[in-house]
Design a protein around this motif. Structure first.
Motif, PDB file in Angstrom:
ATOM      1  N   LEU A  84      11.033   6.992   4.065  1.00  4.54           N
ATOM      2  CA  LEU A  84      12.047   6.927   3.012  1.00  4.54           C
ATOM      3  C   LEU A  84      12.288   5.490   2.560  1.00  4.54           C
ATOM      4  CD1 LEU A  84      14.719   9.502   4.284  1.00  4.54           C
ATOM      5  CD2 LEU A  84      12.961   9.842   2.535  1.00  4.54           C
ATOM      6  N   LEU A  85      12.207   4.562   3.496  1.00  2.15           N
ATOM      7  CA  LEU A  85      12.408   3.151   3.153  1.00  2.15           C
ATOM      8  C   LEU A  85      11.163   2.522   2.540  1.00  2.15           C
ATOM      9  CD1 LEU A  85      14.404   1.884   6.285  1.00  2.15           C
ATOM     10  CD2 LEU A  85      15.304   2.586   4.057  1.00  2.15           C
ATOM     11  N   GLY A  86      10.029   3.169   2.712  1.00  2.00           N
ATOM     12  CA  GLY A  86       8.785   2.664   2.123  1.00  2.00           C
ATOM     13  C   GLY A  86       8.148   1.522   2.896  1.00  2.00           C
ATOM     14  N   ILE A  87       8.560   1.304   4.138  1.00  2.94           N
ATOM     15  CA  ILE A  87       8.010   0.188   4.913  1.00  2.94           C
ATOM     16  C   ILE A  87       6.880   0.669   5.825  1.00  2.94           C
ATOM     17  CG2 ILE A  87      10.151  -1.124   4.828  1.00  2.94           C
ATOM     18  CD1 ILE A  87      10.881  -0.125   7.564  1.00  2.94           C
ATOM     19  N   TYR A  88       5.967  -0.261   6.119  1.00  2.00           N
ATOM     20  CA  TYR A  88       4.789   0.033   6.965  1.00  2.00           C
ATOM     21  C   TYR A  88       4.051   1.273   6.454  1.00  2.00           C
ATOM     22  CZ  TYR A  88       7.582  -2.977  10.026  1.00  2.00           C
ATOM     23  OH  TYR A  88       8.346  -3.993  10.542  1.00  2.00           O
ATOM     24  N   LYS A  89       3.806   1.309   5.140  1.00  3.71           N
ATOM     25  CA  LYS A  89       3.322   2.530   4.504  1.00  3.71           C
ATOM     26  C   LYS A  89       1.982   3.021   5.040  1.00  3.71           C
ATOM     27  CE  LYS A  89       1.954  -0.409   0.596  1.00  3.71           C
ATOM     28  NZ  LYS A  89       2.245  -0.681  -0.831  1.00  3.71           N
ATOM     29  N   ASN A  90       1.046   2.127   5.355  1.00  8.18           N
ATOM     30  CA  ASN A  90      -0.253   2.567   5.875  1.00  8.18           C
ATOM     31  C   ASN A  90      -0.122   3.188   7.264  1.00  8.18           C
ATOM     32  OD1 ASN A  90      -2.085   1.887   3.750  1.00  8.18           O
ATOM     33  ND2 ASN A  90      -1.833  -0.272   4.271  1.00  8.18           N
ATOM     34  N   LYS A  91       0.593   2.507   8.140  1.00  8.23           N
ATOM     35  CA  LYS A  91       0.790   3.026   9.495  1.00  8.23           C
ATOM     36  C   LYS A  91       1.557   4.342   9.467  1.00  8.23           C
ATOM     37  CE  LYS A  91       0.764  -1.448  11.928  1.00  8.23           C
ATOM     38  NZ  LYS A  91       0.514  -2.312  10.752  1.00  8.23           N
ATOM     39  N   VAL A  92       2.583   4.405   8.619  1.00  6.59           N
ATOM     40  CA  VAL A  92       3.386   5.628   8.519  1.00  6.59           C
ATOM     41  C   VAL A  92       2.547   6.786   7.986  1.00  6.59           C
ATOM     42  CG1 VAL A  92       5.307   6.706   7.280  1.00  6.59           C
ATOM     43  CG2 VAL A  92       5.588   4.439   8.297  1.00  6.59           C
ATOM     44  N   ALA A  93       1.748   6.533   6.968  1.00  8.72           N
ATOM     45  CA  ALA A  93       0.916   7.594   6.391  1.00  8.72           C
ATOM     46  C   ALA A  93      -0.063   8.148   7.428  1.00  8.72           C
ATOM     47  CB  ALA A  93       0.173   7.067   5.174  1.00  8.72           C
ATOM     48  N   TRP A  94      -0.707   7.245   8.154  1.00 10.66           N
ATOM     49  CA  TRP A  94      -1.635   7.682   9.207  1.00 10.66           C
ATOM     50  C   TRP A  94      -0.885   8.436  10.312  1.00 10.66           C
ATOM     51  CZ3 TRP A  94      -6.612   8.398   9.460  1.00 10.66           C
ATOM     52  CH2 TRP A  94      -7.453   7.676   8.603  1.00 10.66           C
ATOM     53  N   GLY A  95       0.278   7.935  10.701  1.00  7.45           N
ATOM     54  CA  GLY A  95       1.065   8.595  11.737  1.00  7.45           C
ATOM     55  C   GLY A  95       1.492   9.996  11.334  1.00  7.45           C
ATOM     56  N   LEU A  96       1.954  10.141  10.093  1.00  8.42           N
ATOM     57  CA  LEU A  96       2.362  11.451   9.597  1.00  8.42           C
ATOM     58  C   LEU A  96       1.187  12.424   9.573  1.00  8.42           C
ATOM     59  CD1 LEU A  96       4.621  10.373   6.596  1.00  8.42           C
ATOM     60  CD2 LEU A  96       5.398  11.420   8.733  1.00  8.42           C
ATOM     61  N   LEU A  97       0.038  11.947   9.108  1.00  8.06           N
ATOM     62  CA  LEU A  97      -1.130  12.816   9.009  1.00  8.06           C
ATOM     63  C   LEU A  97      -1.591  13.283  10.386  1.00  8.06           C
ATOM     64  CD1 LEU A  97      -3.285  14.068   7.144  1.00  8.06           C
ATOM     65  CD2 LEU A  97      -4.646  11.989   7.471  1.00  8.06           C
ATOM     66  N   LEU A  98      -1.730  12.350  11.318  1.00  3.95           N
ATOM     67  CA  LEU A  98      -2.209  12.701  12.658  1.00  3.95           C
ATOM     68  C   LEU A  98      -1.219  13.620  13.382  1.00  3.95           C
ATOM     69  CD1 LEU A  98      -3.603   9.225  13.812  1.00  3.95           C
ATOM     70  CD2 LEU A  98      -4.919  11.223  13.075  1.00  3.95           C
ATOM     71  N   LEU A  99       0.058  13.326  13.254  1.00  3.84           N
ATOM     72  CA  LEU A  99       1.068  14.139  13.934  1.00  3.84           C
ATOM     73  C   LEU A  99       1.135  15.545  13.344  1.00  3.84           C
ATOM     74  CD1 LEU A  99       2.926  13.463  16.286  1.00  3.84           C
ATOM     75  CD2 LEU A  99       4.758  12.990  14.664  1.00  3.84           C
TER      76      LEU A  99
END
Length: 399
Positions: A84-99
């Motif tokens: 929601l804050l838009g920070i660490y977008k690459n790490k967050v995107a990968w984390g969301l996908l894998l989880l």
């Protein structure tokens, strides 16, 4: 030609941004909500993880299930807020996908092979069947894929690296701190049938006007003359077949659920004394104050747990000299373990035996304490929050 091309490109860009914005909001809120619900009761989520460990033959992780639950809950909250804050977008995107892919695999495996009855995605607050959870994860994966594909278009709310570092640190501490707090101080919101204010006897019976599950029974019958074997339902069997002496039943009938009815909140509570006698009604209908100390596995008490149990035992012993009350210990441990603990600690508590499943639902602490009167749960405490003799007298017994 340029005039016709420009608005088309602008429309496409806006559509992507809208889809990305909605996906971020939907996924972020869902992850935060899911994480908070489970962080409210990480011990309960840990029990659910143990079911998966059994399925995948990973029993060695049982003792770490609660802390793994805290890790997963905290990670969900962190990913949701960061998104929601838009920070660490690459790490967050990968984390969301894998989880999400991982959860999708678990829910499909649970549903297809029918190995876990409820996924525990939203804890005890919103129980979902594995198939419902699987469908939910498919929908979630669609939105996560949009986030992953267009992650470079995400603009963070904060641009200053120092601010981002401070905010993210605070979020991480809060996300994991919630789960750690509720392990020691019990859930903020109790969704279990033994929550404060509930009357245990009333929750063990089917309410008037409600109907329970409806089952169909299948009989395998054999004709004595022709040796013909066939299966019939109980309705077909009672519709004349039972009167025909030529047919006999083979083996035991099987049952099939055809209509789910009202689910009794407490269907499995049986309290037994050391001789195996059922004393459930005697315990839960006691009109006086009844301290129920729960230690699901008395043989797994740590040194800190033993110290807490000793403090609880001493407090109750002091109270028993001045007040008409009863104090019992409920455990699922073998009788020799319970007797050894009783003798070693000189417990004033009467010891009774209950299956581990209802004990785990009573209080998320080992040991934990419930105060009952006329079968109603007046108060619950963890091993840390159990009050002093003076506090109990002032708040309950002295009134």
């Amino acid at each position: 030609m340029e005039t016709n091309f420009t608005p088309t490109r602008k429309k496409k860009t806006n559509t992507i941004d809208i889809a990305l914005g909605f996906s971020r909001f939907f996924v972020g809120i869902l992850f935060i909500f899911s994480g908070l619900i489970k962080a409210n009761d990480p011990t309960g989520f840990g029990y659910k993880l143990q079911e998966y460990f059994l399925v995948f033959h990973m029993d060695f992780l049982h003792d770490y299930s609660t802390w793994l639950a805290v890790l997963i809950c905290g990670l969900e909250i962190v990913l949701g807020v960061f998104l929601l804050l838009g920070i660490y977008k690459n790490k967050v995107a990968w984390g969301l996908l894998l989880l999400t892919v991982f959860f999708l695999f678990l829910t499909f495996y649970s549903a297809f092979f029918e190995v876990v009855s409820s996924c525990g995605c939203f804890g005890d607050a919103i129980p979902l069947t594995p198939w419902q959870s699987f469908i939910k994860d498919i929908i979630l994966l669609i939105f996560v894929f949009i986030i992953f594909k267009y992650r470079t278009r995400i603009t963070p709310i904060f641009s200053n690296s120092t601010t981002i570092g401070l905010v993210s640190t605070l979020i991480v501490l809060l996300a994991f701190g919630i789960g750690i707090y509720t392990i020691y101080f019990l859930p903020f919101i109790d969704f279990l049938p033994y929550k404060e204010g509930n009357n245990i006897p009333a929750l063990r019976v089917l309410p008037e006007g409600e109907k329970g599950d409806v089952y169909e029974y299948i009989y395998e019958i054999k004709h004595k003359q022709t040796a013909e074997v066939k299966k019939v339902t109980d309705k077909e069997y009672m519709d004349g077949i039972w009167e025909d002496d030529n047919w006999e039943i083979i083996g035991e009938p099987t049952s099939k659920l055809i209509k789910k009815g009202y689910q009794i909140p407490i269907p499995d509570l049986v309290i037994s004394d050391m001789e195996g006698n059922d004393v459930t009604e005697e315990i839960i209908t006691n009109p006086y104050y009844n301290f129920v100390v729960v230690s699901t596995y008395a043989d797994k008490l740590s040194l800190a747990d033993i110290i807490a149990l000793d403090r609880i035992n001493t407090t109750i012993r002091d109270l028993a000299t001045d007040y008409n009350l009863r104090a019992i210990l409920l455990t699922a441990s073998p009788s020799q373990v319970a007797r050894g603990l009783h003798d070693e600690m000189d417990l004033v508590l009467e010891t009774f035996y209950v299956d581990a499943v209802p004990l785990k639902s009573m209080v998320r602490s080992n040991p934990g304490v419930l105060l009952l009167q006329n079968g109603t749960v007046i108060k619950k405490w963890s091993k840390i929050t159990f009050p002093s003799k003076e506090e109990l007298e002032e708040d309950y017994l002295g009134k």
